[in-house]
Design a protein around this motif. Structure first.
Motif, PDB file in Angstrom:
ATOM      1  N   GLY A  58       0.787  -1.252  -0.054  1.00 15.25           N
ATOM      2  CA  GLY A  58       0.105  -0.023   0.121  1.00 15.25           C
ATOM      3  C   GLY A  58       0.904   1.252  -0.049  1.00 15.25           C
ATOM      4  N   VAL A  59       0.147   2.254  -0.197  1.00 18.15           N
ATOM      5  CA  VAL A  59       0.948   3.642  -0.080  1.00 18.15           C
ATOM      6  C   VAL A  59       0.057   4.612   0.806  1.00 18.15           C
ATOM      7  N   PHE A  60       0.762   5.236   1.593  1.00 20.95           N
ATOM      8  CA  PHE A  60       0.202   6.447   2.439  1.00 20.95           C
ATOM      9  C   PHE A  60       0.616   7.670   1.840  1.00 20.95           C
ATOM     10  N   ARG A  61      -0.385   8.338   1.617  1.00 23.86           N
ATOM     11  CA  ARG A  61      -0.097   9.771   1.194  1.00 23.86           C
ATOM     12  C   ARG A  61      -0.181  10.616   2.436  1.00 23.86           C
ATOM     13  N   VAL A  62       0.879  11.501   2.763  1.00 25.71           N
ATOM     14  CA  VAL A  62       1.009  12.189   3.800  1.00 25.71           C
ATOM     15  C   VAL A  62       0.659  13.741   3.456  1.00 25.71           C
ATOM     16  N   GLU A  63      -0.533  14.163   4.047  1.00 23.89           N
ATOM     17  CA  GLU A  63      -0.695  15.536   3.964  1.00 23.89           C
ATOM     18  C   GLU A  63      -0.004  16.655   4.917  1.00 23.89           C
ATOM     19  N   SER A  64      -0.299  17.694   4.391  1.00 29.23           N
ATOM     20  CA  SER A  64       0.581  18.809   5.116  1.00 29.23           C
ATOM     21  C   SER A  64      -0.226  19.170   6.560  1.00 29.23           C
ATOM     22  N   GLU A  65      -1.624  19.146   6.541  1.00 28.63           N
ATOM     23  CA  GLU A  65      -2.227  19.444   7.474  1.00 28.63           C
ATOM     24  C   GLU A  65      -2.486  18.113   8.405  1.00 28.63           C
ATOM     25  N   ARG A  66      -2.762  18.694   9.664  1.00 32.81           N
ATOM     26  CA  ARG A  66      -2.928  17.450  10.786  1.00 32.81           C
ATOM     27  C   ARG A  66      -4.110  16.758  10.535  1.00 32.81           C
ATOM     28  N   ALA A  67      -4.305  15.571  10.776  1.00 34.25           N
ATOM     29  CA  ALA A  67      -5.474  14.836  10.782  1.00 34.25           C
ATOM     30  C   ALA A  67      -6.783  15.475  11.530  1.00 34.25           C
ATOM     31  N   GLU A  68      -7.950  15.071  11.304  1.00 34.44           N
ATOM     32  CA  GLU A  68      -9.025  16.006  11.636  1.00 34.44           C
ATOM     33  C   GLU A  68      -9.491  15.255  12.913  1.00 34.44           C
ATOM     34  N   SER A  69      -8.873  13.857  13.273  1.00 32.21           N
ATOM     35  CA  SER A  69      -9.277  13.340  14.572  1.00 32.21           C
ATOM     36  C   SER A  69      -8.057  12.251  14.910  1.00 32.21           C
ATOM     37  N   GLY A  70      -8.172  11.755  16.036  1.00 30.03           N
ATOM     38  CA  GLY A  70      -7.236  10.777  16.333  1.00 30.03           C
ATOM     39  C   GLY A  70      -7.263  10.255  17.810  1.00 30.03           C
ATOM     40  N   SER A  71      -6.746   9.327  17.981  1.00 33.53           N
ATOM     41  CA  SER A  71      -6.822   8.977  19.459  1.00 33.53           C
ATOM     42  C   SER A  71      -5.100   8.176  19.965  1.00 33.53           C
ATOM     43  N   LEU A  72      -5.174   7.991  21.238  1.00 32.99           N
ATOM     44  CA  LEU A  72      -4.258   7.290  21.750  1.00 32.99           C
ATOM     45  C   LEU A  72      -4.954   6.373  22.901  1.00 32.99           C
ATOM     46  N   VAL A  73      -4.666   5.078  22.483  1.00 38.90           N
ATOM     47  CA  VAL A  73      -5.311   4.131  23.554  1.00 38.90           C
ATOM     48  C   VAL A  73      -4.077   3.722  24.399  1.00 38.90           C
ATOM     49  N   SER A  74      -4.130   3.598  25.690  1.00 44.45           N
ATOM     50  CA  SER A  74      -3.090   3.467  26.660  1.00 44.45           C
ATOM     51  C   SER A  74      -2.791   1.928  26.692  1.00 44.45           C
ATOM     52  N   GLU A  75      -1.455   1.608  27.170  1.00 48.75           N
ATOM     53  CA  GLU A  75      -1.544   0.132  27.332  1.00 48.75           C
ATOM     54  C   GLU A  75      -2.194  -0.353  28.568  1.00 48.75           C
ATOM     55  N   VAL A  76      -2.438  -1.707  28.606  1.00 43.36           N
ATOM     56  CA  VAL A  76      -3.385  -2.144  29.708  1.00 43.36           C
ATOM     57  C   VAL A  76      -2.441  -1.691  30.883  1.00 43.36           C
ATOM     58  N   PHE A  77      -3.256  -1.390  31.961  1.00 41.53           N
ATOM     59  CA  PHE A  77      -2.728  -1.268  33.356  1.00 41.53           C
ATOM     60  C   PHE A  77      -3.356  -2.164  34.082  1.00 41.53           C
ATOM     61  N   ASP A  78      -2.425  -2.745  34.913  1.00 39.57           N
ATOM     62  CA  ASP A  78      -2.479  -3.950  35.834  1.00 39.57           C
ATOM     63  C   ASP A  78      -2.358  -3.259  37.382  1.00 39.57           C
ATOM     64  N   ALA A  79      -3.627  -3.210  38.051  1.00 39.62           N
ATOM     65  CA  ALA A  79      -3.509  -2.927  39.514  1.00 39.62           C
ATOM     66  C   ALA A  79      -3.393  -3.969  40.331  1.00 39.62           C
ATOM     67  N   ARG A  80      -3.039  -4.978  39.827  1.00 39.01           N
ATOM     68  CA  ARG A  80      -2.664  -6.247  40.546  1.00 39.01           C
ATOM     69  C   ARG A  80      -3.851  -7.251  41.301  1.00 39.01           C
ATOM     70  N   PHE A  81      -5.044  -6.226  41.679  1.00 40.99           N
ATOM     71  CA  PHE A  81      -6.080  -6.703  42.395  1.00 40.99           C
ATOM     72  C   PHE A  81      -7.318  -5.816  41.703  1.00 40.99           C
ATOM     73  N   SER A  82      -8.490  -6.323  42.040  1.00 37.84           N
ATOM     74  CA  SER A  82      -9.732  -5.653  41.705  1.00 37.84           C
ATOM     75  C   SER A  82      -9.794  -4.389  42.414  1.00 37.84           C
ATOM     76  N   ALA A  83     -10.049  -3.403  41.364  1.00 40.37           N
ATOM     77  CA  ALA A  83      -9.856  -1.882  42.106  1.00 40.37           C
ATOM     78  C   ALA A  83     -10.993  -1.216  41.470  1.00 40.37           C
ATOM     79  N   ASP A  84     -11.269  -0.149  42.497  1.00 34.89           N
ATOM     80  CA  ASP A  84     -12.147   0.982  42.106  1.00 34.89           C
ATOM     81  C   ASP A  84     -11.600   2.026  41.354  1.00 34.89           C
ATOM     82  N   TRP A  85     -12.144   2.635  40.233  1.00 34.72           N
ATOM     83  CA  TRP A  85     -11.362   3.443  39.544  1.00 34.72           C
ATOM     84  C   TRP A  85     -12.052   5.019  39.933  1.00 34.72           C
ATOM     85  N   GLY A  86     -11.346   6.017  39.927  1.00 34.02           N
ATOM     86  CA  GLY A  86     -11.535   7.290  40.510  1.00 34.02           C
ATOM     87  C   GLY A  86     -11.722   8.257  39.142  1.00 34.02           C
TER      88      GLY A  86
END
Length: 740
Positions: free
Chosen positions: A389-417
């Motif tokens: 395939g070929v990616f065409r690289v545009e000069s402007e920034r993408a319209e949207s995007g995301s970063l999905v974190s790595e999986v975090f291990d609390a070691r035990f069941s946790a309540d999230w704040g």
């Protein structure tokens, strides 16, 4: 309350809190630097070496049914051309579709270049052929070099076309037909990279070994730098000067090959090698011949690492970056001073700005980024393989995007704040959780994206968590840190063992006695004389004279003296500081009597004085508690009961001593609580000698014995007998007799 009293109480409370490390407390999962952000999954977002994340440049992919593209070039009219990595075809990009320009009939197109007149040239292997795109838009053979593997092309500032080839690392000035001129032969196997610099200079890099050379417009060649690497895979010339990509070998890395003939029509084999394919030429199937040739190996396979360097005219090196596990296949330098590098094994394209800040422009995990192409001095295209395939690289920034974190291990069941993040602009966050290390169908769905700061985590309690940062509205937003508050459930401590410690100098194996001095020192016991110089033993198997001991009986719960040294071990899954309480009970009963009182003790040993405890078998219960580390409502406890422990503080009794006319000494040793362990006798205060009970086995609490006394002078004598029980108590008696 009086203000001073209040102040005193407050100070005391602060001190109390400072001295206690609460385990059930709010903790933070923090992601704050480039390495931590880069372990996540990026979509249209980039992570910079400064530790910030922002939207990347807009990327548009044009897919292809080909296996991959090895080389690329952009014509003067802006048309992108691509060289096949598994065939000898040349393609061009027409709008959003790839069209075949022509087929060279060779194994692969290793390099494409456009000269000052706008003419496209294509280098191939394994027959040393260079093709030209004619005026009618068809490929035609332009030149055939003596070297079979042509790896790189570069139009010179003098208008000539130059080529790097192998084997024997040869540099050519290319002319039509067979009129090419060999300019230089290196001591390396191949010339893999070639670029024109200033003032007519040419720079080229070799493989096995990886050396950077410069050829001046006067034709003088000088080695600039030996990087000690396997290959100089790619080069680029830009405002910052010369940039080179060097690869260290992994498994089967580099442009090495087996000997071949270079003749057309031979057997060519392409074998996947974890990176780009390994390409070999079978000499036997080619049918032999006297021509030289090298089969090619693609830029990488498993392992290895790539590095980027700037090299100045004197050969001084400036390392820009090192990429463990990521070999570099292509490098270009843009007009604004940025350098871009494609990693074939990592499937990434890296951007290095003039201010030494770098970032990942493209992350196509599982694929290979093999070739980069500039248009009007800016990065415009990325050629991919597996799949192609070929990616065409545009000069402007993408319209949207995301970063999905790595999986975090609390070691035990946790309540999230809540999520607190640091950066600029507006970002949204979503979360999901589960109880398996890899997200699957058992995890919760992604929560709706919510903008704000902080953002409440709406994922349900669980051991594992992921967050997603989303650029949905603000294309200029940046992210530099993310902190997630969480509270783990307290974990129950566990007592893993309870036992009697073996006195120092003793042995836990059977048949080896503990020494008297060691046992005495450990327990603080003293020897006391009684009945004709007899001693009260203080260790199992210990005595003044010879004889065999029974130190192995420690394993059954026996220990010397009235003081029993208890030891135990405990663990707490979440690392709480533990305290302990102890009880004892007669074996077979549930009437527990406390050995400790008040606050839990912190030590894991206890000296139990059994002087007031009736003889018999007892068990000890040790309770572990985490009350010193947790609020009252969260405290957890557990306990473990020891094996039976013998308490025997009563001496054996030696009865019925008598010596007959035949000098046979008879009698009985008895103990109320434990077995008679040892018997010894002494005549006239002499040395102690071991003796057996009747039947020779020490397996009774009442042991009769018969001992023949020999070698005695005529006259009056005194014989003493002492008996020791399993607890180490010693009892003795003596009797006078005469010898005739």
């Amino acid at each position: 309350m009086h203000p001073r009293m209040l102040a005193a109480v407050g100070a005391a409370g602060v001190l109390a809190l400072a001295s206690t490390a609460f385990a059930v407390r709010t903790r933070l999962w923090e992601v704050t630097n480039e390495a931590e952000f880069s372990r996540g999954e990026l979509e249209n977002a980039v992570v910079t070496s400064a530790g910030s994340v922002h939207l990347g440049r807009k990327l548009t992919e044009i897919k292809s049914e080909e296996k991959g593209f090895w080389s690329s070039a952009v014509g003067q009219d802006g048309t992108l051309y691509l060289g096949g990595g598994d065939n000898g075809k040349v393609f061009r990009l027409d709008g959003d579709k790839l069209a075949e320009v022509g087929d060279t009939g060779e194994m692969m197109v290793t390099a494409l270049a456009v000269d000052g007149a706008g003419v496209l040239f294509a280098a191939t292997l394994p027959n040393g052929r260079i093709f030209r795109l004619g005026k009618e838009g068809k490929l035609e053979l332009f030149a055939t070099l003596p070297a079979p593997n042509v790896w790189c092309l570069a139009p010179g500032t003098d208008g000539a076309l130059y080529a790097g080839a192998g084997p024997k690392g040869r540099l050519y000035r290319v002319a039509a037909g067979a009129g090419s001129e060999e300019l230089y032969v290196t001591r390396s196997e191949n010339i893999l990279s070639l670029v024109a610099g200033e003032k007519g200079d040419l720079y080229f890099g070799t493989a096995k070994p990886g050396v950077v050379y410069r050829r001046t417009s006067e034709g003088k060649v000088r080695g600039l730098a030996d990087l000690g690497t396997h290959e100089i895979r790619a080069m680029a010339w830009g405002p910052g000067g010369l940039t080179v990509a060097a690869n260290l070998p992994g498994e089967a890395v580099g442009a090495a090959a087996s000997e071949g003939t270079g003749k057309a029509g031979g057997a060519i084999h392409i074998t996947p090698s974890g990176g780009a394919p390994t390409i070999t030429i079978d000499e036997d199937e080619l049918g032999g011949g006297d021509g030289e040739g090298k089969a090619a190996v693609a830029p990488d396979a498993k392992g290895g690492e790539g590095a980027l360097y700037r090299v100045d005219a004197r050969g001084a090196l400036d390392e820009l970056v090192r990429l463990p596990g990521g070999l570099i296949s292509s490098v270009v330098a843009s007009a604004d001073g940025a350098v871009y590098a494609a990693s074939s094994s990592a499937g990434k394209v890296f951007q290095f700005l003039a201010d030494n800040v770098n970032s990942t422009l493209l992350n196509a995990q599982g694929r290979q980024a093999l070739t980069l192409a500039l248009e009007k001095g800016a990065l415009r295209y990325v050629g991919m393989s597996h799949p192609a395939g070929v990616f065409r690289v545009e000069s402007e920034r993408a319209e949207s995007g995301s970063l999905v974190s790595e999986v975090f291990d609390a070691r035990f069941s946790a309540d999230w704040g809540r999520i607190h993040w640091v950066g600029n602009g507006a970002l949204g966050f979503a979360t999901r959780s589960g109880n398996s290390a890899t997200p699957d169908e058992t995890w919760s769905d992604w929560s709706p994206i919510v903008e704000g700061n902080p953002v409440a985590v709406s994922a349900p309690p669980g051991r594992f968590l992921q967050w997603k940062a989303a650029w949905t509205q603000d294309r200029q937003a940046t992210l530099t840190a993310v902190r997630v508050a969480y509270l783990v459930q307290n974990q129950r401590p566990r007592v893993t063992s309870v036992s009697l410690s073996v006195p120092e100098g003793g042995d836990e194996g059977e048949g080896k006695p503990a020494t008297p001095s060691a046992a005495t020192a450990l327990l603080g016991a003293t020897l006391s004389g009684s009945e004709a110089g007899k001693d009260k033993g203080t260790s199992i198997g210990a005595h003044d004279g010879g004889g065999s001991g029974t130190g192995g009986l420690h394993k059954l719960g026996q220990q010397v003296g009235v003081v029993k040294k208890l030891t135990w071990a405990a663990e707490d899954p979440d690392g709480d500081a533990l305290g302990y309480r102890l009880w004892f009970a007669e074996q077979g009963t549930t009437r527990w009597i406390p050995l400790t009182h008040g606050d839990p003790m912190l030590e894991t040993t206890f000296d139990w004085n059994t002087e007031s405890v009736p003889d018999g078998y007892y068990v000890v219960k040790v309770e572990a508690t985490d009350e010193n580390a947790n609020p009252r409502e969260a405290v957890l406890k557990s306990s473990k009961v020891s094996s039976p422990i013998l308490v025997d503080n009563t001496r054996p009794v030696v009865r019925g001593l008598a010596v007959g006319d035949d000098l046979q000494l008879t009698g009985t040793a008895e103990d109320s609580a434990s077995l008679i362990d040892e018997l010894e006798y002494s005549v006239d205060g002499g040395a102690w000698h071991p003796a057996w009970p009747e039947g020779r086995l020490a397996d009774r609490r009442q042991a009769a014995f018969r001992i023949r006394l020999e070698g005695l002078a005529v006259g009056d004598h005194v014989v003493a007998v002492r008996a020791k029980d399993l607890a180490g108590n010693v009892g003795a008696a003596q009797v006078p007799f005469g010898s005739k």
